[in-house]
Design an enzyme around this catalytic site. Structure first.
Site, PDB file in Angstrom:
ATOM      1  N   HIS A 137      44.232  47.170  39.502  1.00  0.00           N
ATOM      2  CA  HIS A 137      43.439  48.063  40.341  1.00  0.00           C
ATOM      3  C   HIS A 137      43.587  49.568  40.106  1.00  0.00           C
ATOM      4  CE1 HIS A 137      43.096  44.296  42.576  1.00  0.00           C
ATOM      5  NE2 HIS A 137      42.165  44.807  43.312  1.00  0.00           N
ATOM      6  N   GLU A 323      37.394  33.988  47.251  1.00  0.00           N
ATOM      7  CA  GLU A 323      36.437  34.852  47.989  1.00  0.00           C
ATOM      8  C   GLU A 323      35.155  34.952  47.182  1.00  0.00           C
ATOM      9  OE1 GLU A 323      39.041  38.320  47.968  1.00  0.00           O
ATOM     10  OE2 GLU A 323      39.653  37.891  50.021  1.00  0.00           O
ATOM     11  N   CYS A 419      41.116  45.938  53.703  1.00  0.00           N
ATOM     12  CA  CYS A 419      39.972  46.411  52.929  1.00  0.00           C
ATOM     13  C   CYS A 419      38.725  46.564  53.787  1.00  0.00           C
ATOM     14  CB  CYS A 419      39.715  45.534  51.702  1.00  0.00           C
ATOM     15  SG  CYS A 419      38.979  43.936  52.023  1.00  0.00           S
ATOM     16  N   CYS A 420      38.386  45.541  54.599  1.00  0.00           N
ATOM     17  CA  CYS A 420      37.095  45.591  55.278  1.00  0.00           C
ATOM     18  C   CYS A 420      36.965  46.694  56.331  1.00  0.00           C
ATOM     19  CB  CYS A 420      36.773  44.227  55.879  1.00  0.00           C
ATOM     20  SG  CYS A 420      36.654  42.927  54.633  1.00  0.00           S
TER      21      CYS A 420
END
Lengths: 655, 655
Positions: A137, A323, A419-420
């Site tokens: 990342h 996911e 994250c969301c």
């Protein structure tokens, strides 16, 4: 049609005045942003520490300590900064702006001499930069930094974060590329591609666009870069996860959309968030570079995604493990993943497609995702969030069957690393960017949330205001307030859910050309002009394509863009035993309690009698399915699970 | 009512003559048993080696080498021996018997001085015996050895394997128990309990029954034995499996039914096979010891299992992860586990309950499990097997959605190490044991597969023959051939699926007492007597209890004990779009091809038109669900997937 002429700068002069979305923006401003700041500072009692700001302080040499958190912990700070920026452009707040400035200064101090900025690799694994693109990342975090920088510059005119970003982007541009000594890699989690394009739009530095192009064109070439770097670093892995069920993100290249070059890909596969982030960048590049091959890739993946792999809620990703997308028409309701972030990414992808294509179809999908999954991702209190958004829940079974391991029946508090929630926050405060598409050929109005906006048409201002109470009320008015008449085309979306839209200008039927779902009206727009849209919000029964086996014999209810559902609190338990006869009329009633201001629906339905615990499991007696009448109450799905835990269901049997 | 007086010895004088089951027995004899023998000897090209016999040879000092295989590899040999034994009692075969004798001799050589017999611990982990009962199957393997020994003795009168077993049982009896120096443990995988009870019935050695009692009474006491031994051996684990989704069989004590004492357990939980094996032993103990508390536990667990957690197919275990039960009424059709071995265990549990209770309800369940899941576990060619038995498959989605990781759309070849195939084999050749329950108070005939049997009633022979073609034909005849009239009670099951059974004796309506689903007829049975049963096999629509959400609005079709299904090969793809109107008549037609001799059903149904790939995913147009007429073809579910890969579905929408 290719169009490289979207006027991005105009997007930061949009203020949302809609009471409905305004309340969400207030929650972001008053609840979410302050809460997240406390979380980033490890000031939330009983929560896992975030340590994200501490990581920066350690990297900056301001304090001693160890890195703590996920490999993408840095992005929590930059996503917060982006949300702050768009919030400031909605409503200035000097104290908040100063806090943000201080955080930006901390980032500047943490940046390395050569422009590199990532606290994991600076503090925890020095010397290991760029050794594990597949899993670690670094480029993803860079992308969120760039997005924050663009937002902060757009909102405040301040260049400090932009300069930090450009230094880092310049450094990345030296590390990656086709030349000898450069790495021919690309990110495991796309994000930098779309962010470099935004950075390019602000800076017009051609190297940024070229680097974004390099990343998307390099992706999926053989031999696979992820394998090469894996060998090179001695076969170490950063993530395991999901046990035997999944071989991991190095081996499963479909997961990262690196299994073949994008030009050869035809289906929406793998990790849903990665997919839409990648496609957002690709669509932006395709438009800006007028690249027909990239455009065709976008169209293919888009069509597969929304014609075969999207829930009625605008949710994407049918499974928890990975996911991820599954296969065409595989859309189970109770084991759906439908991650909030994936629907945000779908909005981003739709926005870029809309800019390129000028087709209301993209706005239809964008609106579907926004008013259902994205709004549904946050509780009405602004304090609880869904990462996963199923279309049907049966709480009694969730803890006992592992196919539901990823499902929560109620929204969760937002702790430490997440994250969301910050993604929902930054999207809600920037929703104006989705309402309007200011192209040079026409100003597209995509959906009609109350707002005020100023655009620049040939150096002249065009100011308009949308009022009404969308999507609750059927009438929307657009009024103009700029002093001098402006000749321009307005493209008004005629939503797919509306059978017979009416458009009036100053009380008379509008003359215009209907093109790809937009009514294009060209005229001299002047102060006092008023456009009236009447969008009848008929209560619609929705049927799934018969290839979706999970919805066979079932119907869903939609009003405007809003998908409705049944909840146990209104209808009793065992919702599967409720059905809606074909002939039943559906009527509107006002919501009460936490649903105040929302429209609730009622219909005469049927219930199979369910007090059957003492009855056999299987019976030859058809009376086991005897029905009685019951009034059904449907609420907007985005507002489910705001009244405690209980069953929920969107698709119900049509009797 | 408690009854300790089942005459087990009579069970080895039952020969199945039924053409239908006879064909299965022929397959076991001619295909399965020889194939497995080759597998045990590692003579199957392209298959993983079994090494099971090699392990015994190494343990016996006959050859050098390493142990290879699973910790329960030994049981493949003893399950084979058990199948051989029951097959010999059906049809003698001197060559096969000699092969078995040689294998038994090998086991004798591998047995330790003190009676211990387990090749894993003898060869691979000497000195580690009994250190990991939770995970390592030593007592489970012992149980399968005992079952084989009892079978071989019953079938052939030979005591060699029985002696080996008693020596081992005697050794185990010294190791385990409540006395100082003994281990207060119990098996991670139940099996020895039911096997010790069988060994007790043959040997009448009270220590064996007492040891079985000890194991079931010790189970679930605190502090937990699995934790104690875990600490003692230094915290090592043998199994991981299922990744993060499952904490493993030491920590998850529900999985092994060791979370609390059996007397306090009320629900069927955890690993389904373990549950029914354990309950089989417990029911046997309860009957033999007249223990009301144990009987009540059996009744509670049974009722929860079959009233709330059993599929219409007699399958149990609703999830793949843990091969386990989930919660009440949670019976998803497409992600079902329904392991073949679990339904075999359910038959075993039902048999013991039936012996204790004399209630046809247990025979109903036994028959349901047998004629659906157990028969369905093996292909009509005897060479392919299902471990997992879903009630609905959609092959296009199976490889892409991880909720289907355990599902195979067609039966698999049986390679190397395997649990279900040999279990199906030993059950099919011993099916006579389920047909009859020879209690001292009455001879119960549970279902009417063609067979010949001899019983001993007060030292006098009673010989009968069941003819007909059950469960295809409606008429069954039972004739008697013993020379001297015998006064006894016959209890004839009146199946729950039969609305109006008729029983005639020598052409006249039978006089008898209907008791718990059996017609009890007491008289002098003499040569030439003929009982005629007419069991109308009405084509029945089955409805699930409305608490089963997966079957809401759906119907299944049953004829006699057989559950029917739709297959793609007969009905086209997208089976979910087919529905059966309430008024449709169902009619019988003869099966053809591999379904020759089976009854196939036809009905006028409806199909939603499915050529919709170019249509939108969601539509407001109810014509998206327009139907046309289609004749539906239903086949017996046990025979699905014998004609290639395709969709299958039991529960269909009732229009």
């Amino acid at each position: 049609m290719m169009q490289s002429d979207v006027i991005e700068a105009d997007l930061n002069r949009i203020t949302v005045t809609d009471p409905f979305l305004g309340e969400y923006q207030r929650l972001i401003r008053d609840v979410v942003i302050p809460y997240q700041w406390q979380a980033l500072n490890d000031n939330i009692p009983d929560a896992e520490p975030s340590h994200a700001l501490a990581n920066y302080r350690i990297a900056a040499g301001q304090e001693d300590g160890q890195f703590y958190g996920m490999v993408f912990q840095d992005s929590d700070v930059t996503k917060w900064l982006e949300a702050v920026a768009w919030s400031l452009s909605q409503k200035p707040d000097a104290t908040l702006e100063q806090t943000a400035d201080e955080a930006i200064e901390l980032l500047a101090q943490a940046q390395c001499e050569d422009g590199y900025l990532n606290t994991w690799y600076t503090v925890k694994e020095p010397g290991q930069r760029w050794t594990n693109l597949a899993e670690c990342h670094e480029l993803y975090c860079a992308g969120h930094l760039f997005e924050a920088a663009v937002a902060f510059y757009r909102a405040t005119g301040k260049r400090r974060l932009l300069e930090i970003s450009c230094r880092f982007a310049d450094h990345i541009d030296t590390v990656f590329g086709p030349n000898p000594g450069q790495l021919r890699g690309y990110p495991g989690h796309p994000e930098i591609e779309l962010a470099l394009m935004r950075l390019y739009e602000v800076t017009r530095e051609p190297r940024y666009q070229a680097l974004a192009c390099f990343f998307v064109e390099e992706r999926g070439k053989q031999p696979y870069y992820y394998d090469i770097e894996f060998e090179k670093r001695g076969g170490t892995r950063h993530w395991i996860g999901w046990g035997d069920a999944w071989p991991g993100m190095i081996k499963d290249k479909t997961y990262t959309h690196a299994h073949k070059p994008l030009a050869e890909q035809n289906e929406a596969v793998g990790h849903a968030v990665r997919s839409v982030y990648l496609m957002t960048g690709l669509a932006h590049i395709a438009r800006m570079t007028n690249d027909e091959e990239k455009r065709q890739t976008c169209l293919r993946i888009w069509n597969n995604m929304v014609q075969r792999r999207m829930y009625i809620t605008g949710g994407i990703g049918s499974q928890g493990i990975g996911e991820a997308f599954t296969s065409d028409y595989d859309l189970p309701n109770d084991t759906a993943y439908g991650e909030s972030c994936a629907s945000i990414g779908l909005m981003m992808f739709a926005r870029r497609m809309l800019e390129m294509e000028g087709d209301a179809h993209y706005a239809d999908v964008m609106e579907r995702a926004f008013y259902n999954t994205v709004l549904g991702g946050m509780a009405l209190d602004g304090k609880h969030f869904f990462y996963v958004n199923p279309l049907e829940t049966y709480p009694k079974s969730i803890p006992h069957n592992h196919i539901y391991d990823h499902i929560k029946p109620v929204r969760q508090r937002w702790f430490g690393c997440a994250c969301c929630p910050p993604n929902i926050a930054r999207t809600l405060v920037a929703i104006g960017h989705y309402l309007f598409t200011p192209r040079r050929d026409a100003l597209f109005i995509n959906f009609y949330a109350g707002s005020e906006a100023q655009f620049t048409i040939n150096d002249q201002p065009l100011a308009l205001k949308i009022s009404g109470n969308y999507p609750w009320d059927e009438e929307v008015n657009i009024t103009f307030s700029h002093p001098q008449a402006v000749q321009h085309t307005l493209a008004l979306r005629l939503p797919e859910w509306c059978e017979a839209p009416q458009v009036l200008i100053n009380g008379e039927a509008a003359q215009g050309e209907q093109l790809k779902g937009y009514l294009h009206i060209t005229r001299q727009w002047q102060q006092g002009d008023i456009i009236t849209l009447r969008l009848p919000m008929t209560l619609r029964r929705v049927y799934a394509n018969p290839l979706v086996r999970h919805n066979a014999g079932k119907v869903a209810i939609q009003r405007g863009p809003l998908v409705y559902c049944l909840e146990e609190v209104d209808n009793g338990a065992e919702l599967h035993n409720l059905s809606l006869p074909k002939a039943s009329q559906i009527r509107e009633i006002p919501g009460t309690g936490v649903l105040e201001g929302k429209i609730v629906l009622q219909a005469e339905g049927l219930r199979v009698l369910t007090a059957q615990e003492d009855k056999p499991l299987y019976s030859f007696d058809h009376r086991q399915t005897a029905v009685e009448k019951q009034t059904l109450i449907f609420i907007p799905w985005f507002s489910w699970a705001n009244r405690g835990e209980g069953e929920m269901r969107i698709w119900i049997n049509e009797a």
